[in-house]
Design an enzyme around this catalytic site. Structure first.
Site, PDB file in Angstrom:
ATOM      1  N   ASP A  49       2.951   2.534   2.049  1.00 18.45           N
ATOM      2  CA  ASP A  49       3.322   2.081   2.830  1.00 18.45           C
ATOM      3  C   ASP A  49       5.044   2.142   1.710  1.00 18.45           C
ATOM      4  O   ASP A  49       5.654   2.318   1.702  1.00 18.45           O
ATOM      5  CB  ASP A  49       3.518   1.073   4.184  1.00 18.45           C
ATOM      6  CG  ASP A  49       4.447   1.419   4.943  1.00 18.45           C
ATOM      7  OD1 ASP A  49       4.700   0.230   6.144  1.00 18.45           O
ATOM      8  OD2 ASP A  49       5.197   2.608   5.214  1.00 18.45           O
ATOM      9  N   THR A  64      -7.146   3.126   5.971  1.00 17.88           N
ATOM     10  CA  THR A  64      -8.658   2.355   5.444  1.00 17.88           C
ATOM     11  C   THR A  64      -8.368   1.555   4.297  1.00 17.88           C
ATOM     12  O   THR A  64      -8.865   0.868   3.408  1.00 17.88           O
ATOM     13  CB  THR A  64      -8.973   4.317   4.429  1.00 17.88           C
ATOM     14  OG1 THR A  64      -8.411   4.426   3.283  1.00 17.88           O
ATOM     15  CG2 THR A  64      -9.350   4.672   5.657  1.00 17.88           C
ATOM     16  N   GLY A  65      -7.275   1.093   4.166  1.00 19.30           N
ATOM     17  CA  GLY A  65      -6.927  -0.177   3.551  1.00 19.30           C
ATOM     18  C   GLY A  65      -6.887  -1.752   3.694  1.00 19.30           C
ATOM     19  O   GLY A  65      -8.317  -2.173   3.521  1.00 19.30           O
ATOM     20  N   VAL A  66      -5.456  -1.701   3.634  1.00 22.06           N
ATOM     21  CA  VAL A  66      -5.413  -3.260   4.299  1.00 22.06           C
ATOM     22  C   VAL A  66      -6.187  -3.474   5.481  1.00 22.06           C
ATOM     23  O   VAL A  66      -7.283  -4.549   5.903  1.00 22.06           O
ATOM     24  CB  VAL A  66      -4.083  -3.758   4.825  1.00 22.06           C
ATOM     25  CG1 VAL A  66      -3.478  -4.843   5.124  1.00 22.06           C
ATOM     26  CG2 VAL A  66      -3.438  -3.956   2.758  1.00 22.06           C
ATOM     27  N   GLY A  87       1.380  -1.834   0.181  1.00 17.59           N
ATOM     28  CA  GLY A  87      -0.195  -0.755   0.004  1.00 17.59           C
ATOM     29  C   GLY A  87       0.596   1.349  -0.097  1.00 17.59           C
ATOM     30  O   GLY A  87       1.670   0.995  -0.440  1.00 17.59           O
TER      31      GLY A  87
HETATM   32  N1  APR Z   1      -0.553   7.664  -1.978  1.00 19.36           N
HETATM   33  C1  APR Z   1      -0.916   8.238  -0.948  1.00 19.36           C
HETATM   34  N2  APR Z   1      -2.470   7.047  -1.042  1.00 19.36           N
HETATM   35  C2  APR Z   1      -2.444   5.656  -1.078  1.00 19.36           C
HETATM   36  C3  APR Z   1      -0.990   5.124  -1.840  1.00 19.36           C
HETATM   37  C4  APR Z   1      -0.137   6.411  -2.078  1.00 19.36           C
HETATM   38  N3  APR Z   1       0.783   5.689  -3.033  1.00 19.36           N
HETATM   39  N4  APR Z   1      -0.853   3.820  -2.034  1.00 19.36           N
HETATM   40  C5  APR Z   1      -2.280   4.143  -1.328  1.00 19.36           C
HETATM   41  N5  APR Z   1      -2.780   4.625  -1.296  1.00 19.36           N
HETATM   42  C6  APR Z   1      -4.030   4.946  -0.174  1.00 19.36           C
HETATM   43  C7  APR Z   1      -5.225   3.307  -0.228  1.00 19.36           C
HETATM   44  O1  APR Z   1      -5.981   4.101  -1.211  1.00 19.36           O
HETATM   45  C8  APR Z   1      -5.853   3.665   1.160  1.00 19.36           C
HETATM   46  O2  APR Z   1      -6.960   4.943   1.162  1.00 19.36           O
HETATM   47  O3  APR Z   1      -3.234   4.760   1.658  1.00 19.36           O
HETATM   48  C9  APR Z   1      -4.606   4.069   2.473  1.00 19.36           C
HETATM   49  C10 APR Z   1      -4.198   3.100   3.007  1.00 19.36           C
HETATM   50  O4  APR Z   1      -4.296   2.023   2.758  1.00 19.36           O
HETATM   51  P1  APR Z   1      -2.785   0.936   2.862  1.00 19.36           P
HETATM   52  O5  APR Z   1      -1.918   1.855   2.367  1.00 19.36           O
HETATM   53  O6  APR Z   1      -3.279  -0.543   2.998  1.00 19.36           O
HETATM   54  O7  APR Z   1      -2.308   1.836   5.118  1.00 19.36           O
HETATM   55  P2  APR Z   1      -3.240   0.556   6.252  1.00 19.36           P
HETATM   56  O8  APR Z   1      -5.012   0.563   5.633  1.00 19.36           O
HETATM   57  O9  APR Z   1      -2.747   1.602   7.167  1.00 19.36           O
HETATM   58  O10 APR Z   1      -2.939  -1.261   6.502  1.00 19.36           O
HETATM   59  C11 APR Z   1      -1.686  -1.035   7.460  1.00 19.36           C
HETATM   60  O11 APR Z   1      -0.745  -1.760   5.281  1.00 19.36           O
HETATM   61  O12 APR Z   1       0.889  -1.842   3.647  1.00 19.36           O
HETATM   62  C12 APR Z   1       0.670  -2.364   4.497  1.00 19.36           C
HETATM   63  O13 APR Z   1       2.808  -2.767   5.891  1.00 19.36           O
HETATM   64  C13 APR Z   1       1.744  -1.934   5.537  1.00 19.36           C
HETATM   65  O14 APR Z   1       0.626  -3.433   7.145  1.00 19.36           O
HETATM   66  C14 APR Z   1       0.540  -2.093   7.260  1.00 19.36           C
HETATM   67  C15 APR Z   1      -0.853  -2.388   6.392  1.00 19.36           C
END
Ligand code: APR
Length: 172
Positions: A34, A120-122, A32
């Site tokens: 991160d 809001t993602g994973v 995501g």
């Molecule tokens: N720029 C901005 N927002 C982004 C980007 C980007 N390049 N890529 C993804 N997103 C958005 C996603 O669409 C979502 O709305 O960031 C938001 C958070 O999603 P995730 O990255 O999945 O983060 P989260 O839901 O907090 O889960 C964290 O996922 O990647 C792993 O190491 C991380 O274990 C942790 C978990």
């Protein structure tokens, strides 16, 4: 008074002093947003994160931004709550992510900070509810940060953020 702006785009392309990443507790990087930030900042970000981690959900820790383009100077790593239905204190943990990240950015002397839609993602936190928490928390934290940019990666997130801003704009 902190200005909050909402943009649709990639957080790694934002020209701000601090970029906040939605990390996991190890701070070693993941997928995501991160993953995108770690790819842009280079392998030293994971080394620096691993050296100061773990980070508890709701807390925030800072590292340099390494290969991210200027003016980005720091990455603030925060760990959101995994959504478990809403009765496990997830809302308070998410609010704490925004509060602690903003406080830390302020301590670092940042004037502009970009946030993704944390959790809001994973982690599955409902986007509309998360947007309301983000806007309300940022508005409630005393800070010298002049501009907070909420970066939506999709239209749905942008819509929820804009609705949250409109809903709180009338409250003085
Ligand atoms: N720029 C901005 N927002 C982004 C980007 C980007 N390049 N890529 C993804 N997103 C958005 C996603 O669409 C979502 O709305 O960031 C938001 C958070 O999603 P995730 O990255 O999945 O983060 P989260 O839901 O907090 O889960 C964290 O996922 O990647 C792993 O190491 C991380 O274990 C942790 C978990």
């Amino acid at each position: 008074m902190t200005t909050i702006e909402i943009v649709l785009g990639d957080i790694t392309r934002q020209h701000v002093d601090v970029i906040v990443t939605a990390a996991n507790e190890s701070l070693l990087g993941g997928g995501g947003v991160d993953g995108a930030i770690h790819r842009a900042a280079g392998p030293r970000l994971a080394q620096a994160g691993g050296a100061i981690g773990p980070c508890q959900p709701g807390d925030a820790m800072a590292t340099p931004a390494f290969d991210l383009d200027p003016p980005v100077r720091h990455v603030v790593h925060t760990v959101g709550p995994v959504w478990e239905g809403g009765d496990q204190g997830e809302a308070d943990v998410l609010a704490s992510c925004y509060r602690r990240s903003l406080q830390l950015a302020d301590e670092l002397g940042a004037r502009t900070v970009a946030f993704p839609a944390i959790a809001t993602g994973v982690y599955g936190f409902p986007s509309e509810r998360a947007a309301r928490i983000a806007v309300a928390t940022i508005r409630s934290v005393p800070t010298n940060v002049q501009r907070v940019r909420l970066v939506a990666f999709d239209e749905d997130t942008r819509h929820h953020l804009q609705a949250a801003m409109a809903a709180t704009a009338n409250r003085v």
